[in-house]
Enzyme design. Structure first.
Site, mmCIF file in Angstrom:
data_model
loop_
_atom_site.group_PDB
_atom_site.id
_atom_site.type_symbol
_atom_site.label_atom_id
_atom_site.label_comp_id
_atom_site.label_asym_id
_atom_site.label_seq_id
_atom_site.Cartn_x
_atom_site.Cartn_y
_atom_site.Cartn_z
ATOM 1 N N GLU A 18 0.822 -1.202 0.000
ATOM 2 C CA GLU A 18 0.000 0.000 0.000
ATOM 3 C C GLU A 18 0.861 1.259 0.000
ATOM 4 O O GLU A 18 0.547 2.240 -0.686
ATOM 5 C CB GLU A 18 -0.928 -0.005 1.219
ATOM 6 C CG GLU A 18 -1.940 -1.139 1.231
ATOM 7 C CD GLU A 18 -1.392 -2.464 1.738
ATOM 8 O OE1 GLU A 18 -2.148 -3.430 1.814
ATOM 9 O OE2 GLU A 18 -0.175 -2.530 2.051
ATOM 10 N N THR A 29 14.705 -42.186 -0.832
ATOM 11 C CA THR A 29 15.142 -41.211 -1.834
ATOM 12 C C THR A 29 16.580 -40.796 -1.586
ATOM 13 O O THR A 29 17.373 -40.640 -2.528
ATOM 14 C CB THR A 29 14.219 -39.968 -1.806
ATOM 15 O OG1 THR A 29 12.878 -40.393 -2.086
ATOM 16 C CG2 THR A 29 14.647 -38.954 -2.841
ATOM 17 N N LEU A 77 18.289 -31.257 -3.765
ATOM 18 C CA LEU A 77 17.051 -30.545 -3.435
ATOM 19 C C LEU A 77 17.250 -29.040 -3.360
ATOM 20 O O LEU A 77 16.778 -28.381 -2.429
ATOM 21 C CB LEU A 77 16.462 -31.068 -2.116
ATOM 22 C CG LEU A 77 16.133 -32.559 -2.062
ATOM 23 C CD1 LEU A 77 15.515 -32.924 -0.722
ATOM 24 C CD2 LEU A 77 15.220 -32.980 -3.203
ATOM 25 N N GLY A 117 6.832 -43.560 -3.164
ATOM 26 C CA GLY A 117 5.451 -43.981 -3.029
ATOM 27 C C GLY A 117 5.024 -44.354 -1.625
ATOM 28 O O GLY A 117 3.885 -44.095 -1.222
#
Length: 589
Positions: free
Chosen positions: A79, A232, A240, A327
């Site tokens: 603003e 993983t 990552l 999964g």
């Protein structure tokens, strides 16, 4: 955190003539609210966590004269930027905001700027999702004679519905967090046309195209953290990072029940970005010590499950989490009800194999009538791949029941939100978030030469003083870069990274002086701002606890094991102010 609003909503600036052709002021309002949401989306991921605010100022003739968006909490509000750009055109103009102002309780800069500029009308897309902030800005505007309207509360149409959807999408993480008390979580995976995320051998590089991977980097850059499981880490050894896209590097989180993880892994390198490992209590104590020696934070849970982990990171203040797990963990997270959206990259490839893993493991469903159906599904072609996305849980409705009381009635901001002898604060959006050293309140402090220096926040001052006085040009450069950091979060990240990477640049007496440095900065802050002083004094009789679950020095820790030095300093300062209030001629700073 999801796909950018520009993509997810098809946002485009509707020109004045287009709106007028629809012959309706609500169409014009909706178009500018969409534009405000588009502006707000520009800040997503640059400094997180914080809500995304955009502001558009338009004259009665429909001409846009000012725009702005909040880069991060603690920086110039959207603003204020729009008012500065519009200048004298603000008089009797209309300001359009994607969300009701209120990024830090006790800070009224955004509303004050609109009132002082002479804005005649304010249109808000959605009310603030946090209850202790909802309606405050609207009441303040109306009490000053400014017409304040909330889009869609007096009229419904397809155009308005689309504009409100854009407002919800751009702040979806905050809406989900407020409604479900867990971070907004997105499950992302890449699979072949026959539904495989890897070959039977486990090899998975690369299923999707380079263009799809670039989109993943963008998603990472808009997230507070990325979660993977132990499989993983063992199989892919990922980094990552958010390279090639995004505005910041998200935290890396590894969930591993047994802690059967390799000693050599890219995630143990925390030079650029930290890693947290969540595990079950008592798992491989020796390996926990090894990770700690690498600077990796280890958090133990009595029972490791996605719900408890997400509730912990909610308490830690996270807004958005990207799940890039296998999964088994994906199925557990879905079953726990913590996944809100899915991004599935489908590559035109077939690999086959009955033992090849799929993106989601066993969910216990035996009939097609039990399937989980995605909501608001979108399809997008990215190079040779297809991206399908949709919500598993609908976006929480930000529209509250219209209150029956007069919204211009006064509400005492100092009334405690609940009766308690302990007041917790942590993130600046908390009811007492203005007590945080990250709050957007600049301070002026004397330097060694006796000159006043303005610091953007207490955190800027604190982090810079780790390196002040060190006779090294690199240390002096650290101070200047921290001083110019655009937000308290950036200042904190810079200071912590340099302290970890270059301990030789940290002043040798830092451990003994850091409490005094923080106290001086806090005293200056609560002396300069009367409303903050009143907020602090209103807590008299209550114990103040900085509720960070991971900071065991300044915070209270996860189970109250922290030293809570920030809370202690604030209580000490409160006692000092209360004592000085008996001597009104005595200076506070």
């Amino acid at each position: 955190m999801a796909v950018s609003v520009a993509r997810g909503c098809g946002l485009s600036m509707m020109c004045k003539s287009s709106a007028q052709n629809n012959n309706g002021s609500h169409v014009l309002d909706a178009s500018y609210i969409r534009r405000a949401a588009q502006l707000a989306d520009k800040s997503a991921g640059f400094t997180s966590p914080h809500p995304n605010f955009g502001c558009v100022i338009a004259t009665s003739a429909g001409d846009v004269v000012g725009e702005g968006y909040l880069y991060a909490q603690g920086t110039k509000p959207a603003e204020v930027q729009a008012v500065e750009a519009a200048g004298e055109w603000c008089r009797r103009a209309t300001a359009y905001l994607n969300m009701e102002p209120g990024d830090c309780h006790g800070d009224h800069t955004a509303v004050s700027s609109l009132i002082k500029a002479g804005i005649g009308r304010v249109v808000v897309g959605i009310r603030h999702p946090l209850h202790h902030m909802r309606g405050n800005a609207i009441r303040a505007l109306r009490s000053e004679g400014v017409q304040a309207d909330v889009l869609g509360e007096d009229l419904q149409s397809k155009t308005i519905e689309e504009a409100l959807k854009c407002c919800c999408l751009v702040n979806a993480p905050l809406l989900y967090r407020a409604a479900y008390r867990v971070p907004f979580s997105v499950l992302k995976y890449a699979m072949t046309l026959d539904g495989k995320i890897a070959a039977s051998s486990g090899h998975a590089a690369w299923i999707s195209s380079k263009l799809s991977r670039s989109r993943v980097f963008e998603l990472r850059g808009r997230s507070d953290a990325i979660i993977v499981g132990g499989n993983t880490v063992r199989r892919d050894n990922p980094r990552l990072t958010a390279r090639h896209g995004g505005g910041h590097l998200p935290m890396r989180i590894v969930m591993s029940q047994s802690l059967d993880l390799p000693e050599v892994a890219n995630l143990w390198d925390i030079v650029e970005v930290p890693t947290v490992v969540a595990t079950q209590r008592g798992a491989r104590r020796t390996f926990q010590k090894f990770l700690a020696s690498k600077g990796v934070e280890v958090i133990e849970f009595d029972m490791l499950n996605p719900r408890d982990v997400m509730e912990y990171f909610h308490d830690r203040g996270y807004l958005s989490i990207l799940w890039e797990c296998g999964g088994t963990l994906a199925a557990s997270a879905i079953s726990s009800g913590v996944i809100h959206k899915v991004f599935a990259f489908v590559a035109p490839k077939i690999i086959g194999g009955k033992d090849a893993p799929s993106p989601v493991g066993e969910l216990g469903m035996v009939e097609m009538t039990q399937t989980l159906n995605l909501i608001d599904v979108c399809y997008e072609q990215i190079g040779p791949d297809m991206l399908a996305s949709g919500f598993l849980q609908p976006i929480p409705d930000p529209t509250p029941v219209i209150p029956s009381v007069n919204e211009t009635s006064a509400i005492d901001p100092m009334v405690l939100p609940y009766e308690s002898s302990i007041i917790f604060f942590y993130k600046t959006w908390d009811p007492y978030g203005a007590l945080s050293n990250f709050s957007p309140h600049p301070i002026q402090m004397l330097d060694e030469s006796g000159c006043y220096i303005t610091w953007s926040s207490v955190e800027h001052y604190y982090q810079a003083h780790k390196f002040i006085g060190v006779k090294d040009t690199a240390a002096q450069d650290c101070v200047e870069q921290i001083k110019s950091a655009r937000s308290p979060e950036e200042a904190a990240r810079m200071g912590r990274n340099w302290q970890r990477q270059r301990p030789d640049l940290v002043r040798c007496d830092w451990d003994t002086v850091k409490i005094d440095v923080m106290y001086k900065a806090l005293k200056c802050k609560f002396s300069i701002y009367p409303h903050l002083n009143s907020m602090l004094l209103a807590t008299a009789g209550s114990v103040l606890v900085e509720a960070s679950p991971h900071d065991l020095f300044w915070g209270g820790g996860r189970e109250g094991e922290g030293l809570n030095y920030l809370g202690r300093l604030l209580m000490q300062l409160r006692s000092e102010f209360l004592g000085e209030s008996e001597h009104p001629h005595r200076p506070l700073a």
